[in-house]
Design an enzyme around this catalytic site. Sequence first.
Site, PDB file in Angstrom:
ATOM      1  N   LYS A  74       0.788  -1.257   0.070  1.00 45.71           N
ATOM      2  CA  LYS A  74       0.020   0.039   0.107  1.00 45.71           C
ATOM      3  C   LYS A  74       0.719   1.464   0.025  1.00 45.71           C
ATOM      4  CE  LYS A  74      -2.828   0.455   3.548  1.00 45.71           C
ATOM      5  NZ  LYS A  74      -2.906   1.847   4.250  1.00 45.71           N
ATOM      6  N   SER A  75       1.829   1.218   0.898  1.00 46.76           N
ATOM      7  CA  SER A  75       2.754   2.588   0.804  1.00 46.76           C
ATOM      8  C   SER A  75       3.516   2.742  -0.322  1.00 46.76           C
ATOM      9  CB  SER A  75       3.839   2.395   1.885  1.00 46.76           C
ATOM     10  OG  SER A  75       3.152   2.262   3.323  1.00 46.76           O
ATOM     11  N   ARG A  83       2.977   5.884  -2.821  1.00 45.62           N
ATOM     12  CA  ARG A  83       4.243   6.924  -3.402  1.00 45.62           C
ATOM     13  C   ARG A  83       4.311   6.829  -5.005  1.00 45.62           C
ATOM     14  NH1 ARG A  83       4.121   5.770   1.688  1.00 45.62           N
ATOM     15  NH2 ARG A  83       5.706   6.673   3.298  1.00 45.62           N
ATOM     16  N   GLY A 100      -4.994   8.322   5.712  1.00 48.50           N
ATOM     17  CA  GLY A 100      -3.959   9.082   6.223  1.00 48.50           C
ATOM     18  C   GLY A 100      -2.734   9.337   5.131  1.00 48.50           C
ATOM     19  N   ARG A 126      -8.088  12.280  12.764  1.00 47.71           N
ATOM     20  CA  ARG A 126      -6.541  12.166  12.966  1.00 47.71           C
ATOM     21  C   ARG A 126      -5.712  13.494  12.966  1.00 47.71           C
ATOM     22  NH1 ARG A 126      -4.948   7.085   9.446  1.00 47.71           N
ATOM     23  NH2 ARG A 126      -2.967   7.308  10.879  1.00 47.71           N
ATOM     24  N   ASP A 168       2.335  -1.092  11.713  1.00 50.72           N
ATOM     25  CA  ASP A 168       1.311  -1.316  11.444  1.00 50.72           C
ATOM     26  C   ASP A 168       0.577  -2.661  12.129  1.00 50.72           C
ATOM     27  OD1 ASP A 168       0.574   1.043  10.373  1.00 50.72           O
ATOM     28  OD2 ASP A 168       1.132   0.489   8.523  1.00 50.72           O
ATOM     29  N   ARG A 203      -7.135  -3.107  10.032  1.00 52.18           N
ATOM     30  CA  ARG A 203      -6.136  -3.938  10.797  1.00 52.18           C
ATOM     31  C   ARG A 203      -6.637  -4.665  12.045  1.00 52.18           C
ATOM     32  NH1 ARG A 203      -2.093  -3.318   7.198  1.00 52.18           N
ATOM     33  NH2 ARG A 203      -1.572  -1.202   6.563  1.00 52.18           N
TER      34      ARG A 203
HETATM   35  C1  S3P Z   1       2.611   4.927   6.270  1.00 51.33           C
HETATM   36  C2  S3P Z   1       3.101   5.298   7.419  1.00 51.33           C
HETATM   37  C3  S3P Z   1       2.887   4.914   8.795  1.00 51.33           C
HETATM   38  C4  S3P Z   1       1.733   3.836   8.842  1.00 51.33           C
HETATM   39  C5  S3P Z   1       0.853   3.943   7.515  1.00 51.33           C
HETATM   40  C6  S3P Z   1       1.438   4.069   6.447  1.00 51.33           C
HETATM   41  C7  S3P Z   1       3.138   5.588   5.187  1.00 51.33           C
HETATM   42  O1  S3P Z   1       2.188   6.060   9.384  1.00 51.33           O
HETATM   43  O2  S3P Z   1       1.258   3.675   9.888  1.00 51.33           O
HETATM   44  O3  S3P Z   1      -0.016   2.840   7.761  1.00 51.33           O
HETATM   45  O4  S3P Z   1       2.594   4.962   4.001  1.00 51.33           O
HETATM   46  O5  S3P Z   1       3.897   6.362   5.078  1.00 51.33           O
HETATM   47  P1  S3P Z   1       2.788   7.231  10.294  1.00 51.33           P
HETATM   48  O6  S3P Z   1       3.899   7.786   9.326  1.00 51.33           O
HETATM   49  O7  S3P Z   1       2.000   8.099  11.059  1.00 51.33           O
HETATM   50  O8  S3P Z   1       3.679   6.561  11.196  1.00 51.33           O
END
Ligand code: S3P
Length: 436
Positions: free
Chosen positions: A22-23, A27, A103, A131, A322, A395
């Site tokens: 996902k991350s 990006r 987020g 948040r 996570d 989760r």
């Molecule tokens: C993420 C960073 C983390 C993680 C989130 C995804 C990201 O959050 O918990 O699920 O993709 O950069 P934080 O940057 O708030 O720690």
Amino acid sequence: MSEIRIRRAGPLLGEITPPPDKSISHRAIILSSLAEGRSIIRNFLYAEDPLSTIGAFRQMGVEIEIKGIGARGKGQDAEIIIEGKGLYGLQEPKEAIDCGNSGTTMRLLCGVLAGQPFSATLKGDASLSRRPMKRIIEPLSLMGAAFKSENGYPPLTVTGGELNAIEYKSPVASAQVKSSILLAGLYCSGVTTVTEPEKSRDHTERMLRAAGVDINIDGLTVSLKGRAEPDPFDLTVPADFSSAAFFITAGIIVPGSEIFIRNVGINPTRTGLMEILQAMGADIRLENKREVSGEPVADILARHSPLSGTDISGDMVPRTIDEFPVLCVAAAAARGITRITGAKELRVKESDRIAGMTAELRKTGVNIEELEDGLIIEGREKLDSAVIQSYGDHRIAMSMAIAGLIADGETTITETDCINTSFPGFMGMLERLQKK
Ligand code: S3P
């Protein structure tokens, strides 16, 4: 609103490939939109959160084509073709951008918007609206962007402009904060520097470097030389370690199980859970280690093993961030006590994961002490079945489904639509392992 029902499982046996990361998917959309020309993203996570990021850049005039949805037949992956507009080619969105539950979409987008010659409003669902956004508003304002917010919470209106490079000491180890500042740094003349208290995931740094941006990493400090436009790229996303984590844990705690998990990203900033489980006694092996698009990847073999409690704190926390909900389930199945501290960030995730996991695991008969910054969990031989609340948090829903595999009777988990934010095929994958 859907619910799932889980019964105590026999051995889980077989091979799976979890959904794409996902991350990295988020990006890849952001950086390819800021590159000028065509990029291809293969094995992109076709799930609600990354689709929010696609929606945002489409609203700003980027052409994004989604092809081959569910090439693996599970409706989770896709190939994406992007005609990037370059750093200065985005258009002002006509309406507020809806970031949904994500987020990462909201916080990283703020970094990009900080450098634009227009204003944009970002909103989200009920969870995202709770948040904290001050953590990005503060540094991006220091760089020169202007924000309107609900006292530090969404919806946000960002007005971008000329930015100055800053040297920022982040009070939290957060990849979202670090990435947001680095993205804004692309628009600055001069060098933008971010220092974190502990190292968070480094996918942004890796991808920026692969796209030709001059970035330097020195321990906990990352510096980026600005006025730098990323080059277009052809990138393949590995499977998400955070999604694999549910199956690694299931393989360890369900008696007789042996699960082979293919093509998983094993970036060391993400694999805390694996190291913690190994320290607790788990038989987890990495095979076929390789590198794909600048990220380390391997196949993972997880076999049922007895676990003992452990202590988790410090720089292990961001590397596991996570995975704490499913780690709590492993701790509940372990002999002895597991102590998690220094993990206050868990209170501001998609839900308050300290309060949520305490309440839900207690329903299964587990002894838990809730701490301000963590939990103390006493493992138990068997869990009781219960009706479990997910708090709309993907989760927690999936972690408690894994707990249900070792509980007596039938476990019901309510409000499980949230699983679609990151892992649409979760239940199908679990069921296939049970049929073998
Ligand atoms: C993420 C960073 C983390 C993680 C989130 C995804 C990201 O959050 O918990 O699920 O993709 O950069 P934080 O940057 O708030 O720690």
